[in-house]
Structure formats: C-alpha cells, structure tokens
Design a protein around this motif. Structure first.
Motif, PDB file in Angstrom:
ATOM      1  N   SER A 166       0.982  -1.270  -0.016  1.00 51.66           N
ATOM      2  CA  SER A 166      -0.044   0.027  -0.063  1.00 51.66           C
ATOM      3  C   SER A 166       0.846   1.156   0.078  1.00 51.66           C
ATOM      4  CB  SER A 166      -0.838  -0.013   1.314  1.00 51.66           C
ATOM      5  OG  SER A 166      -1.600  -1.199   1.154  1.00 51.66           O
ATOM      6  N   GLY A 167       1.357   1.767  -1.034  1.00 50.18           N
ATOM      7  CA  GLY A 167       2.310   2.708  -1.373  1.00 50.18           C
ATOM      8  C   GLY A 167       3.557   2.488  -1.855  1.00 50.18           C
ATOM      9  N   MET A 168       4.602   3.523  -1.789  1.00 47.32           N
ATOM     10  CA  MET A 168       5.803   3.225  -2.170  1.00 47.32           C
ATOM     11  C   MET A 168       6.759   4.018  -1.525  1.00 47.32           C
ATOM     12  SD  MET A 168       7.195   3.509  -6.388  1.00 47.32           S
ATOM     13  CE  MET A 168       7.095   5.412  -6.505  1.00 47.32           C
ATOM     14  N   ILE A 169       7.901   3.626  -1.140  1.00 47.79           N
ATOM     15  CA  ILE A 169       9.225   4.269  -0.456  1.00 47.79           C
ATOM     16  C   ILE A 169       9.919   4.866  -1.919  1.00 47.79           C
ATOM     17  CG2 ILE A 169      11.062   4.261   0.894  1.00 47.79           C
ATOM     18  CD1 ILE A 169       9.636   1.750   2.342  1.00 47.79           C
ATOM     19  N   CYS A 170      10.022   6.028  -1.886  1.00 45.98           N
ATOM     20  CA  CYS A 170      10.359   6.681  -3.128  1.00 45.98           C
ATOM     21  C   CYS A 170      12.080   6.938  -3.091  1.00 45.98           C
ATOM     22  CB  CYS A 170       9.881   7.966  -3.194  1.00 45.98           C
ATOM     23  SG  CYS A 170       8.078   7.863  -3.354  1.00 45.98           S
ATOM     24  N   SER A 171      12.472   7.193  -4.341  1.00 45.83           N
ATOM     25  CA  SER A 171      14.168   7.596  -4.416  1.00 45.83           C
ATOM     26  C   SER A 171      13.949   9.037  -4.797  1.00 45.83           C
ATOM     27  CB  SER A 171      14.551   6.641  -5.349  1.00 45.83           C
ATOM     28  OG  SER A 171      14.192   7.094  -6.943  1.00 45.83           O
ATOM     29  N   ALA A 172      15.063   9.669  -4.690  1.00 54.94           N
ATOM     30  CA  ALA A 172      15.167  11.122  -4.997  1.00 54.94           C
ATOM     31  C   ALA A 172      15.066  11.161  -6.728  1.00 54.94           C
ATOM     32  CB  ALA A 172      16.605  11.628  -4.575  1.00 54.94           C
ATOM     33  N   LYS A 173      15.175  10.278  -7.465  1.00 56.86           N
ATOM     34  CA  LYS A 173      14.987  10.193  -8.763  1.00 56.86           C
ATOM     35  C   LYS A 173      13.566  10.147  -9.202  1.00 56.86           C
ATOM     36  CE  LYS A 173      16.583   8.028 -13.234  1.00 56.86           C
ATOM     37  NZ  LYS A 173      17.480   6.808 -13.748  1.00 56.86           N
ATOM     38  N   GLU A 174      12.951   9.211  -8.452  1.00 57.87           N
ATOM     39  CA  GLU A 174      11.388   9.081  -8.703  1.00 57.87           C
ATOM     40  C   GLU A 174      10.876  10.230  -8.159  1.00 57.87           C
ATOM     41  OE1 GLU A 174      11.087   4.173  -7.892  1.00 57.87           O
ATOM     42  OE2 GLU A 174      11.203   5.584  -6.261  1.00 57.87           O
ATOM     43  N   LEU A 175      10.997  10.986  -7.497  1.00 57.41           N
ATOM     44  CA  LEU A 175      10.646  12.204  -6.976  1.00 57.41           C
ATOM     45  C   LEU A 175      11.034  13.389  -7.654  1.00 57.41           C
ATOM     46  CD1 LEU A 175      10.970  11.852  -2.982  1.00 57.41           C
ATOM     47  CD2 LEU A 175       9.131  11.867  -4.458  1.00 57.41           C
ATOM     48  N   ALA A 176      11.831  13.191  -8.794  1.00 54.11           N
ATOM     49  CA  ALA A 176      12.510  14.185  -9.713  1.00 54.11           C
ATOM     50  C   ALA A 176      12.976  15.239  -8.847  1.00 54.11           C
ATOM     51  CB  ALA A 176      11.308  14.900 -10.683  1.00 54.11           C
ATOM     52  N   GLY A 185      18.281   3.185  -5.315  1.00 50.87           N
ATOM     53  CA  GLY A 185      18.371   3.480  -3.677  1.00 50.87           C
ATOM     54  C   GLY A 185      17.161   4.497  -3.073  1.00 50.87           C
ATOM     55  N   ILE A 186      16.577   4.290  -2.091  1.00 50.35           N
ATOM     56  CA  ILE A 186      15.611   5.118  -1.901  1.00 50.35           C
ATOM     57  C   ILE A 186      16.142   6.283  -1.260  1.00 50.35           C
ATOM     58  CG2 ILE A 186      13.853   3.374  -1.417  1.00 50.35           C
ATOM     59  CD1 ILE A 186      14.776   3.685   1.561  1.00 50.35           C
ATOM     60  N   LEU A 187      15.483   7.390  -1.152  1.00 49.69           N
ATOM     61  CA  LEU A 187      15.981   8.555  -0.218  1.00 49.69           C
ATOM     62  C   LEU A 187      15.837   8.463   1.105  1.00 49.69           C
ATOM     63  CD1 LEU A 187      16.876  11.556  -0.416  1.00 49.69           C
ATOM     64  CD2 LEU A 187      14.504  12.391  -0.826  1.00 49.69           C
ATOM     65  N   VAL A 188      16.979   8.621   1.867  1.00 56.28           N
ATOM     66  CA  VAL A 188      17.052   8.431   3.303  1.00 56.28           C
ATOM     67  C   VAL A 188      17.042  10.024   3.910  1.00 56.28           C
ATOM     68  CG1 VAL A 188      17.867   7.376   5.328  1.00 56.28           C
ATOM     69  CG2 VAL A 188      17.921   6.245   3.129  1.00 56.28           C
ATOM     70  N   LEU A 189      16.036  10.278   4.674  1.00 54.43           N
ATOM     71  CA  LEU A 189      15.992  11.603   5.274  1.00 54.43           C
ATOM     72  C   LEU A 189      16.574  11.823   6.423  1.00 54.43           C
ATOM     73  CD1 LEU A 189      12.018  12.089   4.434  1.00 54.43           C
ATOM     74  CD2 LEU A 189      14.023  12.892   3.253  1.00 54.43           C
TER      75      LEU A 189
END
Length: 202
Positions: A166-176, A185-189
């Motif tokens: 239910s949803g997606m953990i996003c990468s910086a690239k996917e978030l543009a 790799g996902i974006l770790v905050l």
C-alpha cells in the motif's frame, strides 16, 4: 480523490478519479456538463468528468490539480448547478509524506524484495520495496495510494509476488528532485524530518 486537468491534451475537462473499476462494468450518468462514472454491478462511483470546466472557475494547473479552496469551490459549484449531490470528499490529504520504517523482513517469494512496515503518522502501511538500501529505523518519503508521481505514474494498491503493498518508498530520482543520484536506492531523510508531515516536493 485525484484531480487532473490538461486543456491541450484532453480539452476543457476536469477529471476526478475516485477509484479503479473493471472496464467492462463501467457505465455513465450525465447531467448537464457533469458525467458520473460508476460500476454497474456494485453501484460505486469511480469518478466524474466535468466538461466546460473553466466556465465554473479558474484552473491554473496542467496535469495533477491541487485541491485548493478555489478548486473546491469550482467543484462544489459544478455539482450544484448540474444537479448532482456532492458525495465525494474534498478533504486535502498529503500524498507524499515522511514515513518511518519500523520493521523490515525479507519477502518470502522474492530474494530482492523486502516487506516494510512504515509509520506515516496516522496509519501503519505495509509496503513491498526492492531498494537495496532500505532498512529498519530510516525516515523515508512515502507516496501514498493515489499519489501521482512526477512521471505520471499513479500509485495503487498492489500485490507483489503475493504480498499486499500500500504505497511506495521513493528515491530522489522518482521524486524528480534536483541533483538526484542515478544509482538505485531510496531517499533516506535526516532525522529532523517529522513523521506524518507532508514532504516538500520543491
């Protein structure tokens, strides 16, 4: 609900998407400029199309439309003038939020996938993630179901190799995001981000 408007692509039509439905079960009810799309088996409303949308108010977005007070007023006016009851929620909910990965376990049917339980403030989501760097204890950006990615992809409920997601953990690239790394790799905050708050996309 997701709202879209692209006058050059589809004309002066505001598209309101509430949920998916089987294509063969879709049928329509028209009153004036407003068309209700619904499932003829369940009777559930799938969405609405508003023709001549700009005659009901100003629309400035091109693509996904933010539910501002002006857009809400436009929708309310259209429903009232075309004789439909306003039976949809116009409550604004952030689609991209800060989440906290509380638990990560290996997917039983896929070596490169993990099942993550992510706290997004008001609920705990189960998200299947294939990023190599996802881990328990991280703060991440979560695209909720219904979010429209910069690529145009709409996030939906899904089952990946037999496990609900239910949803997606996003990468910086996917978030543009600017200067997003090209490697997977996902974006770790940073820890300063507050769980459950909207993630600023710009």
């Amino acid at each position: 609900m997701n709202v879209f408007y692209n006058v050059e692509g589809v004309g002066d039509t505001l598209i309101m998407v509430i949920q998916d439905g089987e294509l063969e079960n879709r049928t329509f009810e028209t009153k004036g400029d407003l068309v209700r799309i619904y499932d003829k088996v369940s009777g559930e409303t799938l969405g609405y199309n508003l023709f001549k949308a700009s005659t009901y108010g100003e629309l400035v977005d091109n693509g996904a439309v933010e539910l501002t007070e002006d857009v809400k007023a436009l929708i309310q006016k259209a429903f009232k003038e075309n004789g439909f009851d306003l039976n949809i929620s116009l409550k604004k909910q952030a689609k991209f939020v800060v989440g906290y990965v509380e638990e990560k376990v290996k997917h039983p049917n896929a070596d490169k996938l993990n099942i993550c339980h992510v706290n997004v403030g008001d609920e705990r989501l189960q998200i299947v993630c294939g990023a190599p760097n996802v881990d328990q204890g991280q703060k991440v950006v979560v695209a909720r179901v219904g979010a429209v990615m910069p690529s145009g992809l709409v996030i939906k409920e899904a089952a990946l190799r037999g496990v609900e997601s239910s949803g997606m953990i996003c990468s910086a690239k996917e978030l543009a995001l600017p200067d997003a790394p090209q490697e997977k790799g996902i974006l770790v905050l940073e820890d300063t981000y507050e769980v459950g708050l909207a993630f600023p996309m710009s």
